[in-house]
Design a protein around this motif. Structure first.
Motif, PDB file in Angstrom:
ATOM      1  N   ARG A 105      21.179  -7.361 -16.549  1.00  8.60           N
ATOM      2  CA  ARG A 105      21.569  -7.354 -15.138  1.00  8.60           C
ATOM      3  C   ARG A 105      20.475  -8.030 -14.329  1.00  8.60           C
ATOM      4  O   ARG A 105      19.300  -7.986 -14.685  1.00  8.60           O
ATOM      5  CB  ARG A 105      21.750  -5.924 -14.622  1.00  8.60           C
ATOM      6  N   LEU A 106      20.862  -8.654 -13.239  1.00  9.36           N
ATOM      7  CA  LEU A 106      19.912  -9.292 -12.344  1.00  9.36           C
ATOM      8  C   LEU A 106      20.115  -8.736 -10.942  1.00  9.36           C
ATOM      9  O   LEU A 106      21.214  -8.793 -10.395  1.00  9.36           O
ATOM     10  CB  LEU A 106      20.095 -10.815 -12.323  1.00  9.36           C
ATOM     11  N   LEU A 107      19.046  -8.191 -10.385  1.00  5.66           N
ATOM     12  CA  LEU A 107      19.067  -7.672  -9.019  1.00  5.66           C
ATOM     13  C   LEU A 107      18.129  -8.526  -8.163  1.00  5.66           C
ATOM     14  O   LEU A 107      16.989  -8.803  -8.569  1.00  5.66           O
ATOM     15  CB  LEU A 107      18.612  -6.213  -8.986  1.00  5.66           C
ATOM     16  N   ARG A 108      18.613  -8.932  -6.984  1.00  5.44           N
ATOM     17  CA  ARG A 108      17.802  -9.765  -6.097  1.00  5.44           C
ATOM     18  C   ARG A 108      17.992  -9.342  -4.640  1.00  5.44           C
ATOM     19  O   ARG A 108      19.066  -8.864  -4.260  1.00  5.44           O
ATOM     20  CB  ARG A 108      18.178 -11.239  -6.229  1.00  5.44           C
ATOM     21  N   ALA A 109      16.950  -9.551  -3.861  1.00  2.00           N
ATOM     22  CA  ALA A 109      17.029  -9.320  -2.423  1.00  2.00           C
ATOM     23  C   ALA A 109      16.159 -10.361  -1.742  1.00  2.00           C
ATOM     24  O   ALA A 109      15.172 -10.843  -2.315  1.00  2.00           O
ATOM     25  CB  ALA A 109      16.560  -7.912  -2.065  1.00  2.00           C
ATOM     26  N   THR A 110      16.520 -10.720  -0.532  1.00  2.00           N
ATOM     27  CA  THR A 110      15.742 -11.686   0.238  1.00  2.00           C
ATOM     28  C   THR A 110      15.172 -11.003   1.475  1.00  2.00           C
ATOM     29  O   THR A 110      15.864 -10.243   2.157  1.00  2.00           O
ATOM     30  CB  THR A 110      16.601 -12.894   0.642  1.00  2.00           C
ATOM     31  N   TYR A 111      13.906 -11.297   1.726  1.00  2.00           N
ATOM     32  CA  TYR A 111      13.165 -10.701   2.835  1.00  2.00           C
ATOM     33  C   TYR A 111      12.647 -11.797   3.762  1.00  2.00           C
ATOM     34  O   TYR A 111      12.499 -12.957   3.352  1.00  2.00           O
ATOM     35  CB  TYR A 111      11.961  -9.907   2.321  1.00  2.00           C
ATOM     36  N   LEU A 124      14.539  -8.713  -9.964  1.00  2.00           N
ATOM     37  CA  LEU A 124      14.242  -7.930 -11.161  1.00  2.00           C
ATOM     38  C   LEU A 124      15.315  -8.254 -12.196  1.00  2.00           C
ATOM     39  O   LEU A 124      16.488  -7.913 -12.005  1.00  2.00           O
ATOM     40  CB  LEU A 124      14.244  -6.427 -10.856  1.00  2.00           C
ATOM     41  N   LEU A 125      14.921  -8.941 -13.244  1.00  2.00           N
ATOM     42  CA  LEU A 125      15.815  -9.254 -14.345  1.00  2.00           C
ATOM     43  C   LEU A 125      15.681  -8.160 -15.396  1.00  2.00           C
ATOM     44  O   LEU A 125      14.617  -8.003 -16.011  1.00  2.00           O
ATOM     45  CB  LEU A 125      15.468 -10.610 -14.950  1.00  2.00           C
ATOM     46  N   ARG A 172      12.047 -24.324  -1.896  1.00  2.00           N
ATOM     47  CA  ARG A 172      11.093 -23.446  -2.592  1.00  2.00           C
ATOM     48  C   ARG A 172       9.675 -23.991  -2.458  1.00  2.00           C
ATOM     49  O   ARG A 172       9.417 -25.144  -2.761  1.00  2.00           O
ATOM     50  CB  ARG A 172      11.487 -23.325  -4.069  1.00  2.00           C
ATOM     51  N   ALA A 173       8.766 -23.123  -2.011  1.00  2.00           N
ATOM     52  CA  ALA A 173       7.392 -23.561  -1.768  1.00  2.00           C
ATOM     53  C   ALA A 173       6.384 -22.909  -2.706  1.00  2.00           C
ATOM     54  O   ALA A 173       5.412 -23.528  -3.125  1.00  2.00           O
ATOM     55  CB  ALA A 173       7.007 -23.265  -0.322  1.00  2.00           C
ATOM     56  N   SER A 174       6.591 -21.629  -3.038  1.00  2.00           N
ATOM     57  CA  SER A 174       5.657 -20.933  -3.919  1.00  2.00           C
ATOM     58  C   SER A 174       6.410 -19.846  -4.682  1.00  2.00           C
ATOM     59  O   SER A 174       7.445 -19.349  -4.210  1.00  2.00           O
ATOM     60  CB  SER A 174       4.507 -20.318  -3.113  1.00  2.00           C
ATOM     61  N   TRP A 175       5.903 -19.480  -5.841  1.00  2.00           N
ATOM     62  CA  TRP A 175       6.627 -18.522  -6.675  1.00  2.00           C
ATOM     63  C   TRP A 175       5.691 -17.804  -7.631  1.00  2.00           C
ATOM     64  O   TRP A 175       4.554 -18.225  -7.868  1.00  2.00           O
ATOM     65  CB  TRP A 175       7.712 -19.244  -7.477  1.00  2.00           C
ATOM     66  N   THR A 176       6.182 -16.708  -8.170  1.00  2.00           N
ATOM     67  CA  THR A 176       5.450 -15.964  -9.193  1.00  2.00           C
ATOM     68  C   THR A 176       6.462 -15.338 -10.140  1.00  2.00           C
ATOM     69  O   THR A 176       7.565 -14.952  -9.727  1.00  2.00           O
ATOM     70  CB  THR A 176       4.551 -14.871  -8.579  1.00  2.00           C
ATOM     71  N   ILE A 177       6.112 -15.270 -11.418  1.00  2.00           N
ATOM     72  CA  ILE A 177       6.949 -14.656 -12.444  1.00  2.00           C
ATOM     73  C   ILE A 177       6.076 -13.732 -13.277  1.00  2.00           C
ATOM     74  O   ILE A 177       5.005 -14.138 -13.737  1.00  2.00           O
ATOM     75  CB  ILE A 177       7.609 -15.695 -13.367  1.00  2.00           C
ATOM     76  N   ALA A 183       8.271  -2.343 -19.714  1.00  2.00           N
ATOM     77  CA  ALA A 183       9.652  -2.168 -19.281  1.00  2.00           C
ATOM     78  C   ALA A 183      10.424  -3.436 -19.644  1.00  2.00           C
ATOM     79  O   ALA A 183       9.839  -4.521 -19.669  1.00  2.00           O
ATOM     80  CB  ALA A 183       9.724  -1.925 -17.777  1.00  2.00           C
ATOM     81  N   PRO A 184      11.720  -3.329 -19.897  1.00  2.00           N
ATOM     82  CA  PRO A 184      12.508  -4.530 -20.220  1.00  2.00           C
ATOM     83  C   PRO A 184      12.892  -5.279 -18.949  1.00  2.00           C
ATOM     84  O   PRO A 184      14.080  -5.444 -18.632  1.00  2.00           O
ATOM     85  CB  PRO A 184      13.726  -3.949 -20.938  1.00  2.00           C
ATOM     86  N   VAL A 185      11.892  -5.753 -18.237  1.00  2.00           N
ATOM     87  CA  VAL A 185      12.098  -6.338 -16.907  1.00  2.00           C
ATOM     88  C   VAL A 185      11.217  -7.570 -16.736  1.00  2.00           C
ATOM     89  O   VAL A 185      10.054  -7.584 -17.149  1.00  2.00           O
ATOM     90  CB  VAL A 185      11.776  -5.320 -15.798  1.00  2.00           C
ATOM     91  N   VAL A 186      11.785  -8.589 -16.113  1.00  2.00           N
ATOM     92  CA  VAL A 186      11.025  -9.740 -15.639  1.00  2.00           C
ATOM     93  C   VAL A 186      11.117  -9.711 -14.118  1.00  2.00           C
ATOM     94  O   VAL A 186      12.212  -9.752 -13.552  1.00  2.00           O
ATOM     95  CB  VAL A 186      11.588 -11.071 -16.178  1.00  2.00           C
ATOM     96  N   ALA A 187       9.962  -9.603 -13.459  1.00  2.00           N
ATOM     97  CA  ALA A 187       9.916  -9.553 -11.996  1.00  2.00           C
ATOM     98  C   ALA A 187       9.494 -10.922 -11.467  1.00  2.00           C
ATOM     99  O   ALA A 187       8.639 -11.588 -12.060  1.00  2.00           O
ATOM    100  CB  ALA A 187       8.940  -8.479 -11.526  1.00  2.00           C
ATOM    101  N   PHE A 188      10.090 -11.333 -10.360  1.00  2.00           N
ATOM    102  CA  PHE A 188       9.740 -12.647  -9.819  1.00  2.00           C
ATOM    103  C   PHE A 188       9.959 -12.675  -8.313  1.00  2.00           C
ATOM    104  O   PHE A 188      10.625 -11.807  -7.740  1.00  2.00           O
ATOM    105  CB  PHE A 188      10.567 -13.744 -10.492  1.00  2.00           C
ATOM    106  N   ALA A 189       9.381 -13.681  -7.692  1.00  2.00           N
ATOM    107  CA  ALA A 189       9.596 -13.915  -6.265  1.00  2.00           C
ATOM    108  C   ALA A 189       9.406 -15.398  -5.991  1.00  2.00           C
ATOM    109  O   ALA A 189       8.610 -16.068  -6.663  1.00  2.00           O
ATOM    110  CB  ALA A 189       8.634 -13.090  -5.419  1.00  2.00           C
TER     111      ALA A 189
END
Length: 249
Positions: A105-111, A124-125, A172-177, A183-189
């Motif tokens: 599952r993939l959960l995303r939110a924009t701030y 959160l993947l 897209r200007a900057s990112w992190t993974i 945990a079975p999770v990949v977090a990114f922004a």
């Protein structure tokens, strides 16, 4: 053999038997640190359907010291992406890189920030991988520096009729993974300007937040936006995992 010696020997045998039994029980039941870690890992993989979205992606996030020069930041959630799989959520190369762990599952939110100058999508993947699979992926990202490749950036969630409506791939200007191993999770922004301007040279957050960085994303603090928000969402995830694990034990 003197009675006192016999008694001491019996106590020793009994003590060793109790210790051995306790250790065997620990191995069989999964008690101890390894068992607790395994339970937490399994629990984390279920959070996508058992925890309210406000707990994983709160309406507001405080970022004390998260801005350039240690300035405080705050973010307001402006959109939550539909609860979906991973189709079309990542650029092709990133999709391929993440394929070994699968997509549950993939959960995303924009701030947006307090001034509504910047927008950041955080995600959160939840994967299908076991601890060994997550460790292998984390090692690959680390050894091959995959988290710093501009052709492996996450895609933003551009919600219509919000400050992020124009937040597309070119913005897209900057990112992190971050590939988690507990945990079975990949977090990114991924972050960008709210005015929809395009970015010719996006920069990974780890480089953009360094002292003396002079790129446009670094000067604007967009590395701090991505890194600061991702860090706090990841911390909330771990806190939620801890609470859920305690309740299940």
């Amino acid at each position: 053999m003197a009675p006192r010696t016999v008694a001491a020997a019996a106590c020793l045998v009994l003590g060793l038997g109790l210790i051995g039994g306790a250790l065997t029980g620990s191995w069989l039941t999964g008690d101890g640190e390894d068992g607790a870690a395994a339970t937490a890992f399994t629990t984390a993989g279920t959070l996508w359907h058992s925890v309210p979205v406000d707990e994983l992606f709160p309406p507001t996030v405080q970022g004390t010291g998260a801005g350039p020069g240690g300035a405080d930041r705050s973010w307001t959630r402006i959109a939550v992406a539909p609860d979906t799989g991973c189709a079309h959520a990542f650029d092709p190369l990133l999709h391929t890189a993440l394929a070994p762990v699968g997509c549950r599952r993939l959960l995303r939110a924009t701030y947006t920030d307090a001034t509504q100058s910047y927008v950041t999508t955080v995600g959160l993947l939840f994967t299908k991988a076991d601890p060994a699979g997550m460790s292998a992926l984390a090692a690959r990202f680390r050894d091959e520096h995959l988290d710093r490749r501009a052709d492996l950036m996450p895609r933003p969630y551009a919600a219509p009729r919000t400050a992020a409506a124009g937040f597309g791939a070119a913005q897209r200007a900057s990112w992190t993974i971050s590939v988690l191993t507990d945990a079975p999770v990949v977090a990114f922004a991924v972050s960008g300007w709210a005015d929809g301007r395009t970015v010719d040279a996006p920069q990974p957050a780890a480089d953009a937040v360094r002292s003396g960085a002079t790129t446009a994303p670094a000067q604007a603090g967009l590395g701090n936006e991505a890194q600061g928000l991702a860090d706090r969402i990841e911390r909330r995830l771990r806190t939620t995992v801890g609470t859920a694990t305690e309740k299940s034990s």
